[in-house]
Design an enzyme around this catalytic site. Sequence first.
Site, PDB file in Angstrom:
ATOM      1  CE  LYS A  69      -2.074  -5.007  -7.295  1.00 26.55           C
ATOM      2  NZ  LYS A  69      -3.047  -4.985  -6.190  1.00 26.55           N
ATOM      3  NE  ARG A  79       0.472  -2.551   4.293  1.00 27.39           N
ATOM      4  CZ  ARG A  79      -1.205  -2.691   4.511  1.00 27.39           C
ATOM      5  NH1 ARG A  79      -1.567  -2.419   5.298  1.00 27.39           N
ATOM      6  NH2 ARG A  79      -1.944  -2.410   3.230  1.00 27.39           N
TER       7      ARG A  79
HETATM    8  N1  BES Z   1      -0.150  -0.496  -5.023  1.00 32.02           N
HETATM    9  C1  BES Z   1      -1.906  -1.387  -4.596  1.00 32.02           C
HETATM   10  C2  BES Z   1      -2.102  -0.339  -4.206  1.00 32.02           C
HETATM   11  C3  BES Z   1      -3.193   0.470  -5.178  1.00 32.02           C
HETATM   12  C4  BES Z   1      -4.619  -0.197  -5.350  1.00 32.02           C
HETATM   13  C5  BES Z   1      -2.535   1.868  -5.800  1.00 32.02           C
HETATM   14  C6  BES Z   1      -4.982   0.365  -6.668  1.00 32.02           C
HETATM   15  C7  BES Z   1      -3.598   2.078  -6.584  1.00 32.02           C
HETATM   16  C8  BES Z   1      -4.612   1.248  -7.283  1.00 32.02           C
HETATM   17  C9  BES Z   1      -1.146  -2.006  -2.938  1.00 32.02           C
HETATM   18  O1  BES Z   1       0.309  -2.408  -2.905  1.00 32.02           O
HETATM   19  C10 BES Z   1      -1.582  -2.515  -2.444  1.00 32.02           C
HETATM   20  O2  BES Z   1      -2.464  -3.825  -3.243  1.00 32.02           O
HETATM   21  N2  BES Z   1      -2.957  -2.382  -1.306  1.00 32.02           N
HETATM   22  C11 BES Z   1      -3.901  -3.615  -1.514  1.00 32.02           C
HETATM   23  C12 BES Z   1      -3.782  -3.765   0.491  1.00 32.02           C
HETATM   24  C13 BES Z   1      -4.471  -4.818   1.029  1.00 32.02           C
HETATM   25  C14 BES Z   1      -4.032  -5.886   0.817  1.00 32.02           C
HETATM   26  C15 BES Z   1      -4.219  -4.756   2.029  1.00 32.02           C
HETATM   27  C16 BES Z   1      -4.699  -2.773  -1.484  1.00 32.02           C
HETATM   28  O3  BES Z   1      -5.071  -2.149  -1.043  1.00 32.02           O
HETATM   29  O4  BES Z   1      -5.821  -3.795  -1.706  1.00 32.02           O
HETATM   30 MN    MN Z   2      -0.030  -4.652  -3.951  1.00 34.68          MN
END
Ligand code: BES
Ligand code: MN
Length: 513
Positions: free
Chosen positions: A290, A364
């Site tokens: 990230k 997931r």
């Molecule tokens: N934990 C995150 C989702 C999230 C993002 C929660 C921002 C709260 C604030 C999750 O694990 C994630 O990173 N999801 C990705 C999925 C994508 C890579 C398909 C996302 O939402 O960007």
């Molecule tokens: Mn994630």
Amino acid sequence: MTDTTIRLSRKKPENFDGDMLIYTPFVNDKEKIISGQIVAEQEFNDAVSIGDFDGKYGDTLLLYPAGNVKKKIAVRRVFFAGLGNVEKKNDNETRELLRKTGGLIAKEAGATKSTQLGICLESILSCAGEAGVESLVEGILLGDYRFVKYKSKSKKKEKGSFTGIKEIVIFSSGSKSNRKILKGIKRAVNSATAACKARDMANEPGNGWTPTSFAVYARSLAGKYKMTCTVLGKGDMKRLKMGGLLGVNQGSSEPPKLVILEYKSPKKEADTILFVGKGLTFDSGGVSLKPSAGMQDMKYDMCGGAAALSAMSVVGAEQPDVNVIAIIPATDNMGGSSALKPGDIIKHYGGITSEIVNTDAEGRLILADSLAYGIKRYKPTCVVDLATLTGAVILGLGHHRTGLLGNSQELIDRIVRAGDKSGEPLWQLPLDEEYTEQIESDVADIKNSGGRPAGTITAAAYLQKFVGKIPWVHLDIAGTAWDFTKKSYIPKGPSGIAVRTLVELVRDWKKFS
Ligand code: BES
Ligand code: MN
Ligand code: ZN
């Protein structure tokens, strides 16, 4: 709300010598302020006559009546919080208004450093009944939240610090329904304590709340309430071939846990509800790292697990007529040298293979194993999973509503009703067949990301592969678990979202058809 004691008193509020006495006047259809019998009546009337208080919702007034020698008022402060015209509101609106008023009271207690509060019920009972007391108390306790564990002692003791409301005395003078009031207070204490515990877990940093912490807390609940706790470790996961949870944990030196807590209702032939909560104790994204800005917030990625486990403390305390099982897959998502890589293929519990196209779509993966395992092992009547799953839900709904999707409109409707009752609104998103195409893989059964379009829905479509026909609902709490919509009883930081919705869902559970 740390260690706040609450008691009912039949005494006269005139003699209350705590820090702050509270009234909640309302307004009737003729715009008249109804306050009931109050101490400091003259001071109050003076304030009203010069227009300093109109009884509308959100309007407040603080008086210092101790100088009134004639009346010998013992209390140092009298606080009025207007409710507005409650009679025009429906039940859920009234609940929320009283919770928010409770939040304002907690704020005022903080501002004046009042640790002993007295609450006079006359006006609440006349406009909202005993149920109103429950919402008000819940709002006070939820609003009186702070997380100071990591502030060093000297900082804590600095002038101006306040450690919370210690005692609430409820003056029910004359009310014949003290038993009902006490029951409502009990419910409020249970649900607010659980929500605050979920906030505590979330406020802990990634090195303070680990997968093992979930296991330790679940065990403590099991001991306290005669529930059954099972903790699966890495060895068990290998034996059970939980490739999702193991895969996500692969880049970390912190061991994963699958925490299971079971409550068995004394009632025979009760339904069984399964909660599955994402307990991702820190989400760095893994190899699909990230961006660093704001990454610290990813310690909150365990809020689904926190909510599921916290709700179990209320289940244990209130013993509803339904079996409830919570499963929390817990790990962090790190990018160590043995971490999952984009392109890797994993095999989930039950055999479905998945191509990892983005290691940041890890939630997931751990939920899939847990859903499949929980359904196979416990044969529940229905399943609710909750997770801070996608950033996309924030784009769609912002921070005001939790997204929900599922395969059972009956279960969806029940959860929406429970959320509305709790002041935790949800919004249903579609889950049509077509979305599943986005997660088809060329090399495995499915892939773990469907790309940018409808990110929240394709994440749910992934989970759906692991639930089959069983009634199931998925809550995406990424937008509401922290930075939740601004209101007096919601602090900055984690909100404790979904705890009270789950609690409301299981209280008075009706057999599922
Ligand atoms: N934990 C995150 C989702 C999230 C993002 C929660 C921002 C709260 C604030 C999750 O694990 C994630 O990173 N999801 C990705 C999925 C994508 C890579 C398909 C996302 O939402 O960007
Ligand atoms: Mn994630
Ligand atoms: Zn995540």
